[in-house]
Design an enzyme around this catalytic site. Structure first.
Site, PDB file in Angstrom:
ATOM      1  N   CYS A 190       0.828  -1.207   0.000  1.00 48.09           N
ATOM      2  CA  CYS A 190       0.000   0.000   0.000  1.00 48.09           C
ATOM      3  C   CYS A 190       0.865   1.261   0.000  1.00 48.09           C
ATOM      4  O   CYS A 190       2.069   1.201   0.197  1.00 48.09           O
ATOM      5  CB  CYS A 190      -0.913   0.006   1.218  1.00 48.09           C
ATOM      6  SG  CYS A 190       0.009   0.149   2.770  1.00 48.09           S
ATOM      7  N   ALA A 233       2.983   1.757   3.054  1.00 50.16           N
ATOM      8  CA  ALA A 233       4.191   0.915   3.056  1.00 50.16           C
ATOM      9  C   ALA A 233       5.289   1.557   2.217  1.00 50.16           C
ATOM     10  O   ALA A 233       6.466   1.540   2.598  1.00 50.16           O
ATOM     11  CB  ALA A 233       3.866  -0.480   2.518  1.00 50.16           C
ATOM     12  N   ARG A 245      11.312  -5.443   6.492  1.00 49.84           N
ATOM     13  CA  ARG A 245      12.236  -5.138   5.387  1.00 49.84           C
ATOM     14  C   ARG A 245      13.647  -5.098   5.959  1.00 49.84           C
ATOM     15  O   ARG A 245      13.883  -4.494   6.991  1.00 49.84           O
ATOM     16  CB  ARG A 245      11.861  -3.795   4.776  1.00 49.84           C
ATOM     17  CG  ARG A 245      12.596  -3.433   3.492  1.00 49.84           C
ATOM     18  CD  ARG A 245      11.761  -2.415   2.782  1.00 49.84           C
ATOM     19  NE  ARG A 245      12.377  -1.794   1.636  1.00 49.84           N
ATOM     20  CZ  ARG A 245      13.030  -0.637   1.685  1.00 49.84           C
ATOM     21  NH1 ARG A 245      13.187  -0.015   2.828  1.00 49.84           N
ATOM     22  NH2 ARG A 245      13.510  -0.098   0.591  1.00 49.84           N
ATOM     23  N   HIS A 277       5.973   6.266  -2.301  1.00 49.73           N
ATOM     24  CA  HIS A 277       7.330   6.730  -2.635  1.00 49.73           C
ATOM     25  C   HIS A 277       7.258   8.207  -3.001  1.00 49.73           C
ATOM     26  O   HIS A 277       8.059   9.016  -2.554  1.00 49.73           O
ATOM     27  CB  HIS A 277       7.895   5.997  -3.861  1.00 49.73           C
ATOM     28  CG  HIS A 277       7.998   4.513  -3.723  1.00 49.73           C
ATOM     29  ND1 HIS A 277       7.863   3.669  -4.789  1.00 49.73           N
ATOM     30  CD2 HIS A 277       8.243   3.724  -2.648  1.00 49.73           C
ATOM     31  CE1 HIS A 277       8.019   2.420  -4.390  1.00 49.73           C
ATOM     32  NE2 HIS A 277       8.246   2.425  -3.091  1.00 49.73           N
TER      33      HIS A 277
HETATM   34 FE1  CFM Z   1      12.904   0.118  -5.325  1.00 52.35          FE
HETATM   35 FE2  CFM Z   1      12.323  -2.181  -5.627  1.00 52.35          FE
HETATM   36 FE3  CFM Z   1      10.908  -0.553  -4.005  1.00 52.35          FE
HETATM   37 FE4  CFM Z   1      13.399  -1.344  -3.363  1.00 52.35          FE
HETATM   38 FE5  CFM Z   1      12.464  -3.368  -1.794  1.00 52.35          FE
HETATM   39 FE6  CFM Z   1      11.374  -4.094  -4.116  1.00 52.35          FE
HETATM   40 FE7  CFM Z   1       9.969  -2.571  -2.470  1.00 52.35          FE
HETATM   41 MO1  CFM Z   1      10.465  -5.068  -1.850  1.00 52.35          MO
HETATM   42  S1  CFM Z   1      14.267  -1.591  -5.258  1.00 52.35           S
HETATM   43  S2  CFM Z   1      12.446   0.563  -3.254  1.00 52.35           S
HETATM   44  S3  CFM Z   1      14.311  -2.224  -1.593  1.00 52.35           S
HETATM   45  S4  CFM Z   1      11.040  -0.623  -6.128  1.00 52.35           S
HETATM   46  S5  CFM Z   1      12.562  -5.217  -2.776  1.00 52.35           S
HETATM   47  S6  CFM Z   1      11.988  -4.155  -6.284  1.00 52.35           S
HETATM   48  S7  CFM Z   1       9.305  -4.205  -3.627  1.00 52.35           S
HETATM   49  S8  CFM Z   1      10.742  -3.150  -0.572  1.00 52.35           S
HETATM   50  S9  CFM Z   1       9.064  -0.632  -2.802  1.00 52.35           S
END
Ligand code: CFM
Length: 537
Positions: free
Chosen positions: A55, A58, A89, A187
């Site tokens: 989500c 997260a 994580r 993000h």
């Molecule tokens: Fe970038 Fe990723 Fe992500 Fe990531 Fe991660 Fe991820 Fe993630 Mo899991 S590199 S930041 S450190 S998009 S592995 S492939 S899904 S936590 S939001």
């Protein structure tokens, strides 16, 4: 085994017509003879479908903010949301100042029914006061969970009042879980506020060393960033900040002094990369430190950017030494891995990044995808102007930054920039699809139903993905490698990481466990048919 469009159609025909129409746009079979292959991404998951996505909360609190070790990250919401984005994580951190390291603590307002009914603002204010009194942090973040948005608690007003009370930055993130279609929205929300409130808040005007860089979109999962930093420091770079693995508020404040921004995970942090370029004139370089060849290429591109004879020479020396050592380490594992096939389905960047490392071990990626990436992560940044903004995207505020009158400084002349852009991915990302071979499959937001069907059809030797499908896949007789958490292992980045990865993948293949599991296609027919009156199946 090359997959065909026809096989894809057959697979999709098991869906209802409406779902079939929707999902068809999210996948294609790679065909390099076509000029361009478009995919639909960053749209809502079909209700009822089992997705691997997370989500917005997260993505904001768990992914981008969480690794910043010297800030207290308060979760305003249920304790489960706080726990999941704290302990799940593996973003590692080392503390330089033990009084300002809060990684070991999970902070939550632990909302209860009565808070939902009567409001949770007072409770949040009280938690902030307690945190300041007990931990004395230099800065605090407050992240909103779904119930907070639903009942209308004003976390911004609470944070602002607390900021005045305590005289430290207290930043509110309206990243309620439902704010977007996945963690990607979170993000963006985190990027905006870090850019607005933290980056540039420091008073450094000059970098503390030569070749100063920021490393963006590197979260130090399993110690990845430490392995990358080891090599970068040896070559002679000054790492101003890492966003955000093993990162800190204090470092981030002075990120404006870097002369180049590296972007490892484009999806989660391209917003900051772009804003840094607009505000301070610092270009960004797309790098990939997963796999030996990608690491070598990234190091060479960085050296080309700075174009310093000593740096270029040290880059080659370090590459020669490190690559020889890693190659030696890989040798024994290649014998086990050679000729195998993989699925590579991870969040928003690793679905692409790990394919090169698999290839170095002799493993071909036959299906790849992202949970929540956008079209540019598949097709390249040139498609960004064509991406239609839907209501879900418009839900996230855009931050418009301007040139910083005092600190803006072009790091390269426009001519030099154009010359370099022709050679290296400067302020550009080409995406995953262009690197994939004909007959491979690309799927966005792969769901549980499709996972099972694709496994039966393509029978990969390993499935790289996450915890949500790991055990289902292993029960089908296929080793599953978690590429989010690295299954308690790592680092996997850089030269040393490649050898660790080869060792872990080889262990998975060599495990005797698989002799005790019968995959479904061994005792169930792949196709069901019936003999009709003409005797034709
Ligand atoms: Fe970038 Fe990723 Fe992500 Fe990531 Fe991660 Fe991820 Fe993630 Mo899991 S590199 S930041 S450190 S998009 S592995 S492939 S899904 S936590 S939001």
């Amino acid at each position: 085994m090359a997959f065909t469009e026809q096989q894809l159609e057959e697979m999709l025909s098991q869906y209802s017509p409406k779902v079939q129409k929707n999902r068809k746009k999210h996948m294609f079979v790679r065909d390099t003879s076509l000029e361009h292959q478009q995919i639909e991404a960053n749209t809502r998951t079909i209700p009822g479908v089992i997705t691997n996505r997370g989500c917005a909360f997260a993505g904001c609190k768990g992914v981008v903010l969480g690794p910043l070790k010297d800030m207290v990250h308060i979760v305003h919401g249920p304790v489960g949301c706080a726990f999941y984005t704290w302990g799940a994580r593996r973003n590692k951190a080392k503390s330089e100042d033990p009084t300002q390291n809060f990684m070991n603590y999970c902070f939550s307002t632990d909302m209860q029914e009565s808070d939902i009914v009567f409001g949770g603002e007072k409770k949040l204010a009280k938690v902030i006061d307690e945190v300041v009194e007990i931990f004395k942090p230099h800065a605090i973040t407050v992240s909103a969970t779904c119930p907070v948005g639903l009942i209308g608690d004003d976390i911004n007003a609470v944070a602002k009042a607390a900021e005045e009370r305590h005289g430290i930055p207290i930043m509110a993130f309206s990243c309620e879980g439902y704010k977007g279609v996945s963690q990607s929205a979170g993000h963006h929300i985190a990027n905006n506020i870090l850019m607005d409130r933290v980056i540039g808040a420091g008073d450094l005007e000059k970098a503390p060393g030569k070749f100063p860089i920021n490393m963006l979109g590197e979260y130090n999962i399993g110690g990845d960033s430490w392995e990358i930093e080891r090599v970068l420091k040896e070559i002679g770079y000054t790492i101003v900040s890492v966003m955000t693995g093993d990162g800190s508020y204090e470092e981030l404040k002075n990120a404006h002094v870097a002369e180049l921004n590296l972007v490892q995970c484009h999806r989660s942090i391209n917003y900051i990369a772009e804003m840094l370029e607009t505000k301070y004139g610092t270009p960004w370089l797309k790098v990939n430190f997963i796999g030996i060849q990608s690491t070598i290429e990234s190091l060479r591109n960085m050296a080309l950017y700075f174009n310093d004879p000593g740096l270029l020479q040290r880059t080659e020396e370090v590459i020669a030494r490190e690559a020889a050592k890693a190659e030696k380490g890989l040798e024994q594992y290649r014998k086990i891995c050679e000729g195998k096939t993989a699925f590579c389905f991870v969040g928003g960047s690793r679905g692409h990044h790990y394919q090169g490392l698999f290839a170095e071990l002799g493993i071909e990626t036959v299906l790849a995808g992202y949970e929540f990436a956008h079209r540019d992560d598949y097709e390249g940044r040139q498609v960004i102007p064509d991406i239609k903004l839907d209501a879900d995207t418009k839900n996230i505020p855009e931050l418009h930054v301007k040139q910083d009158e005092r600190r803006f400084c072009l790091k390269l002349t426009p001519e030099k920039m154009a010359e370099l852009k022709a050679k290296i991915p400067l302020s550009y990302y080409a995406g995953m699809s262009v690197e994939m071979k004909d007959g491979t499959v690309i799927v966005d937001d792969l769901n549980h139903f499709e996972t099972e069907l694709f496994i039966k059809l393509l029978q990969p030797d390993i499935f790289a993905s996450g915890i949500k499908d790991k055990y289902v896949v292993q029960k089908m007789g296929i080793p599953a490698k978690q590429l989010h958490s690295y299954d308690y292992s790592g680092p996997y980045a850089g030269f040393g990481g490649a050898v660790n990865f080869a060792r872990d993948v080889s262990m998975a293949f060599a495990s005797p466990t698989w002799n005790f599991i019968v995959p479904p296609w061994k005792d169930q027919p792949l196709l069901n048919g019936a003999v009709n009156s003409e005797g034709v199946a």
